[in-house]
Design an enzyme around this catalytic site. Sequence first.
Site: not given
Length: 448
Positions: A303, A314, A328
Site C-alpha cells: 500500500s 520510477d 495493493k
Amino acid sequence: MMRKTSLILLSAAAGAAATLLVTQPRASLMGTSARAAAADTYRQLNLFGDVFDRVRSDYVEKPDDKKLIESAISGMLTGLDPHSSYMDAKSFKDMQVQTRGEFGGLGIEVTMEDGLIKVVSPIDDTPASKAGILANDIITNLDDEAVQGLTLNQAVDKMRGPVNTKIKLKIIRKGQDKPIEVTLTRDNIRVRAVRAKVEDGDIAYIRITSFNEQTTEGLKKEMANLQQQIGTDKVKGYILDLRNNPGGLLEEAVSVSDAFLDRGEIVSTRGRNAEETQRRTAKPGDLAKGKPVVVLINGGSASASEIVAGALQDQKRSTTIGTRSFGKGSVQTIIPLGSGNGALRLTTARYFTPSGKSIQAKGITPDIEVMQDVPDELKAKTDTKGEASLRGHLKADGQEETGSQSYVPPDEKNDKALHTAIDLLHGIKHNAANTTTPPAADKAKAAN
C-alpha cells in the site's frame, strides 16, 4: 451535510453524502433503462426488509436489531473487495488512534507470551521508561486484575486511557525474588513510526514501520539527526527500509516520497469517473541533498509503502532491493457515519506510479532481487501470498503476480538485503550468487 473524509491505504484489510453528490445530477436525466434498474434495486431492498422482519419475528432467540443491521452493512461491504469494510464505533476509534499515532498511555511495546504480557521495550521519555520498566519484564496484573485470560488487545486497551490517569502494574522480573508493583500516570504517547541509525560510519539507515500522522515529522527529525552525526557532506547515501510495512495514510506516503524528490509526479489516483483523477507532484527540496537512496522492500511491503517505493523507482531516484512487494494498488476513503455509528472504509480509487503503472495484484519488482536465508522451522511462515491471493480482490490489468518472501533476519549480520544495500552505496559489486538483477526488458517495461 458533507462529512469530513480522509484517504487511507491499509494492507490487510463515501458515505451517503459523497454518493449523493455524484448521483443527484444524474437522477433527472435517467433514461428508461436507468429507471428500470432503479426499480429493480428497490425490489431488492424490499426483499431485504422482508428478510429482516422475518428474522426479527421468527428467529429462535430475540435478536439484537442493531447487530442485525451492522452485520448486514458489514456483509455488503466485505462482499465488494478485501479492503472495504464497516467499522463500528469502537473499531473506528481504534483506527483513528492507529492513524493518528498518538494516544494516552504508558509508552511500552508489548507482546503476549504464555497468556501474560511481555515487555518488548519501553519507549524513551515515557512514563514506562521513567518508572524503570525493562525489556522482558512480565506484566501479570493491571490494577489488581490478572492479565491471564485477556487477549493482547484487551490488555492494551486497559493500559491506554485518558492522560493524567493512573494505573497500577504488577511485574515479574528475572533475577527478582518478589513481584514489583509500580503505579504509572498515563501521558500523551506518540507511536514511533520511524527509527534510524548510522551504518558503517557513513550510511544513514531509516526504517519506517507505518504511515501515520507522525511519520513525515519523524522522518525529517531522524534525517536531520543522521546528517548531524555523520556530517551532511560525508553521508554516502540513504537506506530507506520499508520491509513488512503494511501501509497507512496516503498523504504521508506522498510527503515521505517528496522528502527525497525535487520535482516530478509521485502518484496519481483514479476513481470510477475520469473527473476524479488526482495527481500528486513533488515540491522543490530534496532532504537527502541528492545523495544516493536505496529502498528495501519485500512481500510484506504494501500500500503506502509501495507508493513510496514506486515513486522513487520510477523517478530514477532510488535503487530498489529485496523481493516483490505485496501488490495493493487501491485507495480507501474513510467516511464517518455520525456519532456512535462508526464509519465506512470504502475502496474509491486505484493508484498509479509516475510511469502510469498500476501495481494492483502485481506488486513492485525490485531492481535487485535478494533472497534471505530462512531457518527451516520458519520456511512455511515467511512467504506472503500477496494481494492476488485475497478473495474478491480488484483484478489486475494484465497478468497477476503472487506474493514473495517477507522474512527479515533478526540478526543484522544475516540480513543479505541490508548488506547488499550497504555494499552498493560503497560502490562494491553485490554477490551474484545471492542476488538477481531483473532482465533489461523488465526494467524497460517498468520505466514506460
